[in-house]
Motif scaffolding. Structure first.
Motif, PDB file in Angstrom:
ATOM      1  N   GLY A  24     -24.808 132.467 -74.886  1.00 46.72           N
ATOM      2  CA  GLY A  24     -23.591 131.860 -75.099  1.00 46.72           C
ATOM      3  C   GLY A  24     -23.057 130.680 -74.573  1.00 46.72           C
ATOM      4  O   GLY A  24     -23.641 129.902 -74.030  1.00 46.72           O
ATOM      5  N   ARG A  25     -21.975 130.495 -75.175  1.00 44.64           N
ATOM      6  CA  ARG A  25     -20.499 129.481 -74.496  1.00 44.64           C
ATOM      7  C   ARG A  25     -19.593 130.468 -74.098  1.00 44.64           C
ATOM      8  O   ARG A  25     -19.394 130.722 -74.547  1.00 44.64           O
ATOM      9  N   GLU A  80     -16.106 130.461 -74.461  1.00 43.03           N
ATOM     10  CA  GLU A  80     -14.808 130.059 -74.944  1.00 43.03           C
ATOM     11  C   GLU A  80     -13.759 131.360 -75.051  1.00 43.03           C
ATOM     12  O   GLU A  80     -14.481 132.160 -75.113  1.00 43.03           O
TER      13      GLU A  80
END
Length: 156
Positions: free
Chosen positions: A89-90, A92
């Motif tokens: 994932g990132r 964010e």
């Protein structure tokens, strides 16, 4: 005289034949490109082992003066050959639901087309037709006239 010359040639060639079994100083052929032997950087080191034309069995070469190389690079990038999975994932930041939304964008439309230039209409029948040539009729296959009317001779 001949025996002395033959002996000198034999001694001179025997020294070169035994040269491939001695230890070797490894010098890289290109600057900045290491020579790796069994996980050890052998650049400018002494390598001892059995190779070349006199190789009888496989012997692992021994590197004197080399330094070990880390097979898995310890950097922050993802290398598929390193065997480690990348982060999932990132990172964010979820904005709050009651934040002011930006103005909607104006509508945009663009299109392309291509067509050929219109040609003038062709007439069905030409105004001045070419002369008509008649095909041969009734067995006339393009042979000369005297040959067509000749009858076969009867044999006695």
């Amino acid at each position: 005289m001949r025996v002395g010359l033959a002996l000198a040639i034999l001694i001179g060639t025997a020294g070169t034949a035994l040269a491939d079994t001695s230890p070797v100083l490894v010098i890289p052929g290109r600057a900045g490109v290491p020579i790796i032997i069994n996980g050890v950087d052998a650049s400018y080191a002494v390598v001892e082992g059995d190779w070349g034309l006199s190789k009888g069995v496989h012997v692992t070469p021994t590197v004197y003066g080399g330094r070990y190389v880390d097979p898995v690079p310890n950097v922050g990038h993802y290398y598929p050959t390193g065997g480690l999975r990348p982060g999932y994932g990132r990172l964010e930041i979820e904005p709050p639901a009651d934040r002011p939304l930006p103005q909607p964008a104006e509508s945009y439309h663009q299109s392309w087309s291509a067509h050929s230039t219109p040609q003038p209409v062709q007439p069905d029948v030409p105004f001045y037709p070419p002369p008509v040539t008649l095909a041969p009729q009734g067995g006339d296959f393009g042979m000369p006239q005297d040959f067509q009317h000749r009858r076969p001779r009867k044999l006695p």
